[in-house]
Motif scaffolding. Structure first.
Motif, mmCIF file in Angstrom:
data_model
loop_
_atom_site.group_PDB
_atom_site.id
_atom_site.type_symbol
_atom_site.label_atom_id
_atom_site.label_comp_id
_atom_site.label_asym_id
_atom_site.label_seq_id
_atom_site.Cartn_x
_atom_site.Cartn_y
_atom_site.Cartn_z
ATOM 1 N N GLU A 37 -34.034 21.876 101.147
ATOM 2 C CA GLU A 37 -33.221 20.670 101.287
ATOM 3 C C GLU A 37 -33.654 19.640 100.242
ATOM 4 O O GLU A 37 -34.832 19.519 99.932
ATOM 5 N N ARG A 38 -32.688 18.910 99.735
ATOM 6 C CA ARG A 38 -32.970 17.933 98.676
ATOM 7 C C ARG A 38 -33.644 16.681 99.223
ATOM 8 O O ARG A 38 -33.465 16.320 100.391
ATOM 9 N N ILE A 39 -34.385 16.033 98.357
ATOM 10 C CA ILE A 39 -35.024 14.755 98.660
ATOM 11 C C ILE A 39 -34.442 13.741 97.690
ATOM 12 O O ILE A 39 -34.380 13.993 96.486
ATOM 13 N N GLU A 40 -34.017 12.614 98.229
ATOM 14 C CA GLU A 40 -33.393 11.581 97.413
ATOM 15 C C GLU A 40 -34.286 10.350 97.312
ATOM 16 O O GLU A 40 -35.106 10.093 98.191
ATOM 17 N N ALA A 41 -34.082 9.591 96.232
ATOM 18 C CA ALA A 41 -34.879 8.389 95.951
ATOM 19 C C ALA A 41 -34.186 7.167 96.556
ATOM 20 O O ALA A 41 -33.499 6.425 95.870
ATOM 21 N N TRP A 42 -34.389 6.964 97.845
ATOM 22 C CA TRP A 42 -33.809 5.818 98.526
ATOM 23 C C TRP A 42 -34.666 4.583 98.266
ATOM 24 O O TRP A 42 -35.802 4.688 97.779
ATOM 25 N N ALA A 43 -34.152 3.421 98.599
ATOM 26 C CA ALA A 43 -34.862 2.170 98.328
ATOM 27 C C ALA A 43 -36.236 2.122 98.990
ATOM 28 O O ALA A 43 -37.178 1.572 98.423
ATOM 29 N N ASN A 44 -36.382 2.714 100.179
ATOM 30 C CA ASN A 44 -37.672 2.708 100.873
ATOM 31 C C ASN A 44 -38.509 3.943 100.587
ATOM 32 O O ASN A 44 -39.433 4.256 101.339
ATOM 33 N N GLY A 45 -38.189 4.647 99.523
ATOM 34 C CA GLY A 45 -38.972 5.817 99.146
ATOM 35 C C GLY A 45 -38.189 7.099 99.336
ATOM 36 O O GLY A 45 -37.003 7.090 99.670
ATOM 37 N N PRO A 46 -38.852 8.230 99.140
ATOM 38 C CA PRO A 46 -38.191 9.525 99.255
ATOM 39 C C PRO A 46 -37.687 9.805 100.672
ATOM 40 O O PRO A 46 -38.390 9.559 101.646
ATOM 41 N N VAL A 47 -36.464 10.335 100.757
ATOM 42 C CA VAL A 47 -35.848 10.668 102.040
ATOM 43 C C VAL A 47 -35.087 11.979 101.892
ATOM 44 O O VAL A 47 -34.353 12.170 100.921
ATOM 45 N N SER A 60 -32.017 -1.405 90.624
ATOM 46 C CA SER A 60 -32.920 -2.468 91.076
ATOM 47 C C SER A 60 -33.609 -2.000 92.360
ATOM 48 O O SER A 60 -33.224 -0.995 92.964
ATOM 49 N N VAL A 61 -34.596 -2.728 92.775
ATOM 50 C CA VAL A 61 -35.460 -2.332 93.884
ATOM 51 C C VAL A 61 -34.682 -1.989 95.160
ATOM 52 O O VAL A 61 -34.988 -1.012 95.828
ATOM 53 N N ASN A 62 -33.682 -2.775 95.502
ATOM 54 C CA ASN A 62 -32.976 -2.587 96.769
ATOM 55 C C ASN A 62 -31.663 -1.826 96.655
ATOM 56 O O ASN A 62 -30.949 -1.688 97.647
ATOM 57 N N ASP A 63 -31.314 -1.341 95.463
ATOM 58 C CA ASP A 63 -30.071 -0.591 95.292
ATOM 59 C C ASP A 63 -30.087 0.687 96.109
ATOM 60 O O ASP A 63 -31.099 1.390 96.162
ATOM 61 N N ARG A 64 -28.943 1.002 96.721
ATOM 62 C CA ARG A 64 -28.795 2.295 97.388
ATOM 63 C C ARG A 64 -28.673 3.364 96.322
ATOM 64 O O ARG A 64 -28.144 3.119 95.236
#
Length: 143
Positions: free
Chosen positions: A45-55, A122-126
């Protein structure tokens, strides 16, 4: 091969109830170190770079809306974990297991795989940008 739910359930069986943020980061680090130590992914399963870290979005769908999670919440397992896979996770838990989810999130924000996937944001971008397995293997393999 294990799936992310096998990994998550195993982690939760070892730790007991933890925050969903912490679970996501422990799955991420288990994947990263598996790539280094065995040269194989722990799950596909893929891991994505969300604003709060890897998900891992597939795992997120299972715990969306929850703050804490326990092993009995995870049911989508194959049960196909090898002793080597469990040993990888156990080693990750020995190093990262006592850290908080926030601490682990902040750590990922300083590391190249998450930063590379977030480039231009930016830091908070989805974001749904994938953290590449090759970036994980290269970065953690150099430590």
């Amino acid at each position: 091969m294990a799936n992310v739910f096998d990994v998550a359930k195993y982690i939760l069986e070892q730790t007991g109830e933890i925050s969903t943020m912490k679970l996501q980061k422990l799955c991420y680090y288990s994947q990263a170190w598996s790539l280094v130590w065995t040269e194989e992914p722990l799950f596909h399963e893929r891991i994505e770079a969300w604003a709060n870290g890897p998900v891992c979005p597939e795992l997120y769908k299972k715990h969306k809306g929850m703050f804490k999670i326990s092993a009995n919440t995870i049911s989508d397992t194959t049960g196909d974990m090898t002793d080597d896979e469990k040993n990888t996770i156990d080693t990750v838990l020995k190093f990262y297991g006592e850290k908080t989810g926030l601490w682990l999130s902040q750590l990922t924000h300083m590391e190249a795989p998450w930063l590379n996937a977030r480039e231009g944001l930016s830091v908070n971008d989805r974001s749904a940008k994938e953290i590449l397995l090759s970036d994980m293997a290269e970065y953690y393999g150099s430590l």
